[in-house]
Each structure stands twice: as C-alpha cells, then as structure tokens.
Design an enzyme around this catalytic site. Structure first.
Site, PDB file in Angstrom:
ATOM      1  N   GLU A  38       1.316  -1.565  -0.435  1.00 24.05           N
ATOM      2  CA  GLU A  38       0.102  -0.421  -0.160  1.00 24.05           C
ATOM      3  C   GLU A  38       1.185   1.245   0.435  1.00 24.05           C
ATOM      4  O   GLU A  38       1.610   1.924   1.181  1.00 24.05           O
ATOM      5  CB  GLU A  38      -1.360   0.154   1.118  1.00 24.05           C
ATOM      6  N   CYS A  61      -1.843   9.659   2.633  1.00 22.18           N
ATOM      7  CA  CYS A  61      -1.924   8.766   0.590  1.00 22.18           C
ATOM      8  C   CYS A  61      -3.020   9.013  -0.223  1.00 22.18           C
ATOM      9  O   CYS A  61      -3.058   8.771  -1.505  1.00 22.18           O
ATOM     10  CB  CYS A  61      -1.841   7.130   1.061  1.00 22.18           C
TER      11      CYS A  61
HETATM   12  P1  NAD Z   1       8.234   4.351   4.767  1.00 23.84           P
HETATM   13  O1  NAD Z   1       8.444   3.955   3.216  1.00 23.84           O
HETATM   14  O2  NAD Z   1       9.233   5.623   4.888  1.00 23.84           O
HETATM   15  O3  NAD Z   1       8.750   3.756   5.857  1.00 23.84           O
HETATM   16  C1  NAD Z   1       6.987   2.797   5.855  1.00 23.84           C
HETATM   17  C2  NAD Z   1       7.384   1.702   7.181  1.00 23.84           C
HETATM   18  O4  NAD Z   1       8.920   0.968   6.584  1.00 23.84           O
HETATM   19  C3  NAD Z   1       8.074   2.319   8.001  1.00 23.84           C
HETATM   20  O5  NAD Z   1       7.852   1.241   9.361  1.00 23.84           O
HETATM   21  C4  NAD Z   1       9.964   2.203   8.486  1.00 23.84           C
HETATM   22  O6  NAD Z   1      10.347   2.071   9.758  1.00 23.84           O
HETATM   23  C5  NAD Z   1      10.033   0.569   7.431  1.00 23.84           C
HETATM   24  N1  NAD Z   1      10.890   0.767   6.853  1.00 23.84           N
HETATM   25  C6  NAD Z   1      11.624   1.524   6.555  1.00 23.84           C
HETATM   26  N2  NAD Z   1      13.090   0.542   5.889  1.00 23.84           N
HETATM   27  C7  NAD Z   1      12.430  -0.553   5.461  1.00 23.84           C
HETATM   28  C8  NAD Z   1      13.125  -1.411   4.622  1.00 23.84           C
HETATM   29  N3  NAD Z   1      14.569  -1.477   4.106  1.00 23.84           N
HETATM   30  N4  NAD Z   1      12.490  -2.763   5.108  1.00 23.84           N
HETATM   31  C9  NAD Z   1      11.441  -3.024   5.566  1.00 23.84           C
HETATM   32  N5  NAD Z   1      11.163  -1.814   6.507  1.00 23.84           N
HETATM   33  C10 NAD Z   1      10.998  -0.979   5.737  1.00 23.84           C
HETATM   34  O7  NAD Z   1       6.957   5.633   4.507  1.00 23.84           O
HETATM   35  P2  NAD Z   1       6.367   6.967   5.651  1.00 23.84           P
HETATM   36  O8  NAD Z   1       6.976   7.986   5.410  1.00 23.84           O
HETATM   37  O9  NAD Z   1       6.337   5.467   7.248  1.00 23.84           O
HETATM   38  O10 NAD Z   1       5.101   6.645   4.872  1.00 23.84           O
HETATM   39  C11 NAD Z   1       4.469   7.898   4.259  1.00 23.84           C
HETATM   40  C12 NAD Z   1       4.366   7.448   2.684  1.00 23.84           C
HETATM   41  O11 NAD Z   1       3.322   5.811   2.913  1.00 23.84           O
HETATM   42  C13 NAD Z   1       3.861   7.726   1.528  1.00 23.84           C
HETATM   43  O12 NAD Z   1       4.189   7.501   0.972  1.00 23.84           O
HETATM   44  C14 NAD Z   1       2.251   7.425   1.697  1.00 23.84           C
HETATM   45  O13 NAD Z   1       1.585   7.437   0.390  1.00 23.84           O
HETATM   46  C15 NAD Z   1       2.007   5.308   2.074  1.00 23.84           C
HETATM   47  N6  NAD Z   1       0.677   5.298   2.755  1.00 23.84           N
HETATM   48  C16 NAD Z   1       0.262   4.396   1.897  1.00 23.84           C
HETATM   49  C17 NAD Z   1      -0.869   3.928   2.172  1.00 23.84           C
HETATM   50  C18 NAD Z   1      -1.870   3.363   1.506  1.00 23.84           C
HETATM   51  O14 NAD Z   1      -2.587   2.901   2.255  1.00 23.84           O
HETATM   52  N7  NAD Z   1      -0.760   3.383   0.177  1.00 23.84           N
HETATM   53  C19 NAD Z   1      -1.127   4.522   3.112  1.00 23.84           C
HETATM   54  C20 NAD Z   1      -0.968   5.273   4.554  1.00 23.84           C
HETATM   55  C21 NAD Z   1       0.760   5.932   4.035  1.00 23.84           C
END
Ligand code: NAD
Length: 564
Positions: A264, A298
C-alpha cells in the site's frame, strides 16, 4: 512496552547515521528511539530498536502460538476483538491524545480518522469474518455426474508481518492486526519509528483483552528492523504500507523467499470538479481532502482539476475556506490543522512549492511555515544530547494556481498541505490529466449528474474512485483499499482484504472410489477413441453433445473393468 535492550548488535549501527536535524522526530540513538511531539519537540517516550535475533525470536514464538490459535473458533476470536474494542472505547481520549502527541495531528482527527474507523472495523470483522471465510462449493458441471465434488476452505497463512507508516499510526496497523487475527494468523507488527508508542499501545490493548501474548508482537525499531522482518524466510506474508521506494525494497527482499506481499504505497490523487458540481460543497471537500492531517494521507487530494467555466468561483471558495482554518497544536481541540510529523516531510513541501513558484505558479494563500509557531532558540525542549534542533513543523495550508504538469507538485507525491488547482475544458481532458500519473490510488469526481459521475469514475485508473466524496473510504471496513501502478498491489479491508490473509485450499473428492478413472493407464485404442470424442463433444458445456460420447465411455469403462 518491550523490555529495553542493551545489546549492540550490527543492526543497530546504521541508526547512528540518522542523527540529523532532519530527523528531529524521532531521534535514533545506538539502540533506542526517543519519541518526540513534533509540535514541541518534547520527549514523550523511548523504545528499543530491536535486532535481527530478537525479530527472529518473535516470529518463532508467533508461529508456535498460531498453531493453537488456528483451532480457536471464530466466535472466541471475535470475543477477544470485541473486548479490545471496548478497551479502545473506554480509553478513547487517552489514545487520541497519544496519537496526536506522537504524530502531531489534531485530536479531532485522531478520533474521527483513526479511532472511529477502527471501532467500526473491529465490529465488522468480529461479526463478518466467519461468513466471508465460510467454505464454498464449486460447481463442476459434467464432472458432478461422474461423482466429483470440489470445495474451497480458507486457511490462515501463519505469521503475518505488518510494516506500518506514521501518518495513520493507529488505524492502518490496527485494522490489519484485527483482520489477520480474525483469519487465524499471528502477527509481528513493525510500527514506524516516528510513532512507536502508538504501535505499543495497540499491543497493550490486545494484551488486556486477553489475547495470548505471542500472537501479537510489536517490533519497535527503524528501517533496519523493518528490513530484518521483510527478509525473514519465516514470515508467511508481508502487509507493507509506506513509500514507493521502501515498498520496492520490501518486495525485493520478499522475493528472495517468495514471501507474498501486499504493498500500500503513495498516491497523487486527482479531484475533478465538473461544471455542474455543487461548488460550495466541492470546495469544502477539497479543503478537507487536501489539508486533513496536514495533507499527510496517501489519499489526500494532491491535484485539483476544475472546469474552466467554474474555476474562478471554485477557487475563491477554496481560498476563503482555507484562510478560515485554525492552526494550533494537535492536542488543542480548536485545531483544524496542526503540525506536520517530521522536518523531512516539511522539506519536501518546501521543495515542491519553491519549484512551482520558480516555474510560474502563484500562491493564493500559505506557502510557508506558520510564524506563530516559530521555534525559539531558548526552547525548553531542545535536546542537546542529540544535537537536535527544533524546527517549526506548522506548515500553512497552501493553494497554488497557474500550475503546469511539469512541476513537481503536479506529478510527485507532496504529502503535505498543498493544493494545486488547474483548469480543464473537456471531460476527456480531465480524465487524461487524472490518468497521466505513475500513481493510481484514489480519485474523485464532483458532479450533480450521477450518471456522468459513474461514467467518468469508470474511465479513471485508480483503486478507488469516489463520486461526490473524498479521502475517507479507508475508513470503510467493508470496502477494498489499495492501488494500481506505483500505488501498490493487493488489497486491505473488505472481503478482498481478508482474502489476502488466508489461502484457498481446494478439496476435491471422488464420491465413487470403487472405479478407476477412464483416463488412467493403459492407453488402448478404445482409450484413444474416447479421448478424441471427449475433446470434440464434452468440452463445450453441452450435455447433449456429451451424451453422444456415452457409447465410447461405456466401452472404455468395460475394458477397464476387465483389466482389474
Ligand atoms: P516509509 O516507506 O519511510 O516507512 C514505512 C515503514 O517501513 C516504516 O515502518 C519504516 O520503518 C519501514 N522501513 C523503512 N525501510 C525499510 C526497509 N528497508 N525494509 C522494511 N521496512 C522498512 O513510509 P512513511 O514515510 O512511514 O509513510 C509515508 C508513505 O506511506 C507515503 O508515501 C504514503 O503515501 C504512504 N502511505 C500509503 C498508504 C496506502 O494505503 N496506500 C497509507 C498510508 C501511507
């Protein structure tokens, strides 16, 4: 809270590199995360950064607990979810305050956009999971005459890894935890490092509701912790929500073990205002859709396309409504818009606005940090230990016009309080603009003509298109949530979301076990004759045609009986 760990394992080392002012909320140290209120920079708690061995141990314990959980009835699982739901209701104000303090969002949204949807979802899946996952019979046509039956039973996958973002730190992971548990799985949840305390609160609620301890683990930590979870061959599915870049890394790690993944990811969601839209309502919707949670959703409205004949009136209404928004700390009940969650995110907003203005866009309101909240150098909450400087995360809701497709703000995810407005002449042009994006999460169409709305909705490439609605459908437990293109793959919520957390096992039965099948060895001339007749007559669904093959069936049957 998890026990603190002092083990300096290799996974902890890269966390040190994250100690930059950009990461003021939170601060990562050797082996712990200091969680801070983005509005004040005040410390609100500390959690350990878990190491790979600790993650592996959690997964192993979750797997052991899941083997017992799978035998627990849907009713008993539902009872635990319902008890957890009651705890959330009883402690709503405290939970809402925690969400607001750790993420920065207005407390009104902590209740309306985080707690209410999860209360609804807990009720929905507690009541509906048994029905959605009930065994299904498959109609087999002519094979039924030959005594065959097929049915599908849905079995839990095992251990589900949920990797969550910070923007809806309660609603996103909690919803997935509930669905995974109701389907019979165990869970290891990795909350965002920005909102670890909210993640631990989810665990606390389920523990007090009576859930077996090892069925739900919360693995606090940073990206390296998430990477350890995603790379584990012991995880049966990964439900990842976050950025496109991290989503690709998770998918690549999962591919090493062929672990299935739901992704997502981000969005650049368009809003189309037709000439016959109710303009005051559409303007109100645009302002909420773009600025709720400071635009850090998002499915936020990130591009607004308005018919040229109503653009002036619509824009005037949007600017007026935006200027009326009240910006305060999230914990203040009078706050419509509060602080963004991190300096890193606020700098992306700066970059997009600067790029747009340099290329000719005009700012009608906003466009900068709100000086009423300028961080003072004497701020009592400055944390010298970590060289952390407190920057002002209160970004003014911003309206841009005279925008062009080439501007960053029109094609990259901004994820902040910015609404660019562009005009269109024809509906085809509006649809083309909406679809001209690498993302496809949600979109909305605004018109009084519901037929037009349905027609345009079907022409837009996105996981969800709403007509005269915006942003909120993640809050509907019954409807699927997910995107196409760079917005991800797979679904969460609704029947489709639940089916991501089980696998369909096909059970096929021959109810006439005393007879060998006619297509088994040996391949005699009568077998060849039968196979050719079956190919011609029995594969087009016609019973009459199939009946013509009956003599060949009987000959082959008698031949096989003689061989027995
Ligand atoms: P992010 O990708 O920076 O982090 C998301 C999660 O992934 C965090 O828990 C982080 O610690 C973890 N993470 C980081 N590096 C990783 C790796 N290499 N392997 C596994 N996990 C890892 O995202 P964010 O800044 O927390 O969230 C914002 C983004 O999320 C925006 O792009 C937003 O659009 C998206 N989002 C999408 C939805 C949806 O339903 N489509 C909902 C909410 C947010």
């Amino acid at each position: 809270m998890q026990p603190s760990t002092s083990t300096a394992a290799p996974l902890n080392q890269p966390a040190l590199q994250n100690q930059s002012p950009l990461n003021q909320s939170p601060v990562l140290t050797h082996d712990e995360i200091v969680s801070r209120d983005p509005a004040t920079n005040q410390e609100i708690g500390r959690v350990p950064i878990l190491t790979q061995p600790e993650i592996e141990s959690m997964i192993a314990r979750a797997r052991a607990a899941q083997t017992a959980w799978v035998a627990v009835s849907f009713d008993e699982r539902a009872r635990i979810i319902t008890r957890a739901r009651q705890i959330v209701l009883d402690e709503m104000d405290a939970i809402a305050t925690l969400i607001s303090r750790e993420s920065g969002k207005p407390v009104a949204e902590s209740v309306s956009m985080e707690i209410i949807p999860t209360l609804d979802l807990m009720h929905f899946f507690a009541r509906r999971t048994a029905h959605i996952l009930k065994p299904e019979r498959i109609a087999l046509g002519q094979y039924t005459i030959a005594g065959r039956t097929s049915r599908i039973i849905y079995k839990p996958l095992g251990v589900i890894a949920i990797i969550a973002p910070w923007n809806f730190p309660w609603a996103i992971p909690l919803g997935e935890v509930v669905m995974a548990l109701m389907a019979g799985n165990a869970v290891v949840l990795k909350p965002s490092e920005v909102t670890s305390l909210v993640g631990l609160k989810i665990k606390d609620v389920f523990t007090r509701a009576g859930l077996t301890d090892d069925l739900l683990h919360v693995a606090t930590g940073d990206g390296m912790t998430g990477a350890a979870l995603a790379a584990s061959p012991l995880v049966n599915k990964i439900m990842f929500t976050g950025s496109v870049a991290t989503g690709k890394r998770v998918a690549a790690a999962a591919a090493q073990n062929l672990t299935p993944v739901v992704l997502e990811l981000g969005g650049k969601d368009p809003m189309i205002i037709c000439r016959d839209a109710d303009l005051p309502v559409a303007a109100h919707a645009a302002v909420w859709g773009a600025f709720a949670n400071s635009g850090q959703a998002c499915a936020s409205v990130e591009r607004c396309y308005v018919h040229e004949s109503v653009a002036a009136e619509f824009t005037k209404l949007v600017v007026e409504a935006t200027k009326n928004l009240r910006q305060h700390h999230g914990t203040n009940e009078a706050s419509d818009v509060a602080a963004m969650s991190s300096e890193r995110q606020a700098q992306i907003v700066d970059a997009h606005i600067n790029d747009a203005v340099t290329r000719g866009a005009r700012i009608l309101t906003g466009g900068k940090r709100n000086h009423d909240f300028a961080a003072s150098p004497d701020d009592a909450h400055l944390d010298d230990t970590h060289n952390d400087t407190h920057t002002n995360l209160f970004y003014e809701p911003t309206i841009l016009v005279d925008v062009e497709d080439a501007m960053l703000v029109m094609h990259e995810e901004t994820f902040g309080p910015v609404l660019p407005i562009k005009t269109f002449r024809t509906e085809d042009e509006a649809v083309r603009l909406a679809n001209d994006s690498p993302f496809g999460l949600t979109a909305s169409v605004w018109t009084r003509d519901l037929k037009r709305g349905a027609r345009l909705a079907a022409m837009i490439d996105a996981g969800t298109v709403t007509v005269n609605e915006v942003l909120y459908t993640h809050g509907l437990a019954a409807t699927p949530w997910g995107g196409i293109k760079q917005s991800g793959m797979g679904r969460t919520h609704g029947k489709q979301g639940l089916l991501e957390l089980v696998y369909p096992q096909h059970i096929h039965t021959n109810r006439l076990p005393r007879f060998a099948d006619l297509w088994w060895f040996n391949y005699t001339p009568s077998a060849h004759t039968l196979f050719r007749q079956l190919a011609r007559r029995a594969t087009n669904g016609s019973i009459l045609q199939s009946a013509l093959a009956f003599p060949a069936v009987v000959r082959r049957f008698l031949e096989m009986r003689r061989r027995k």
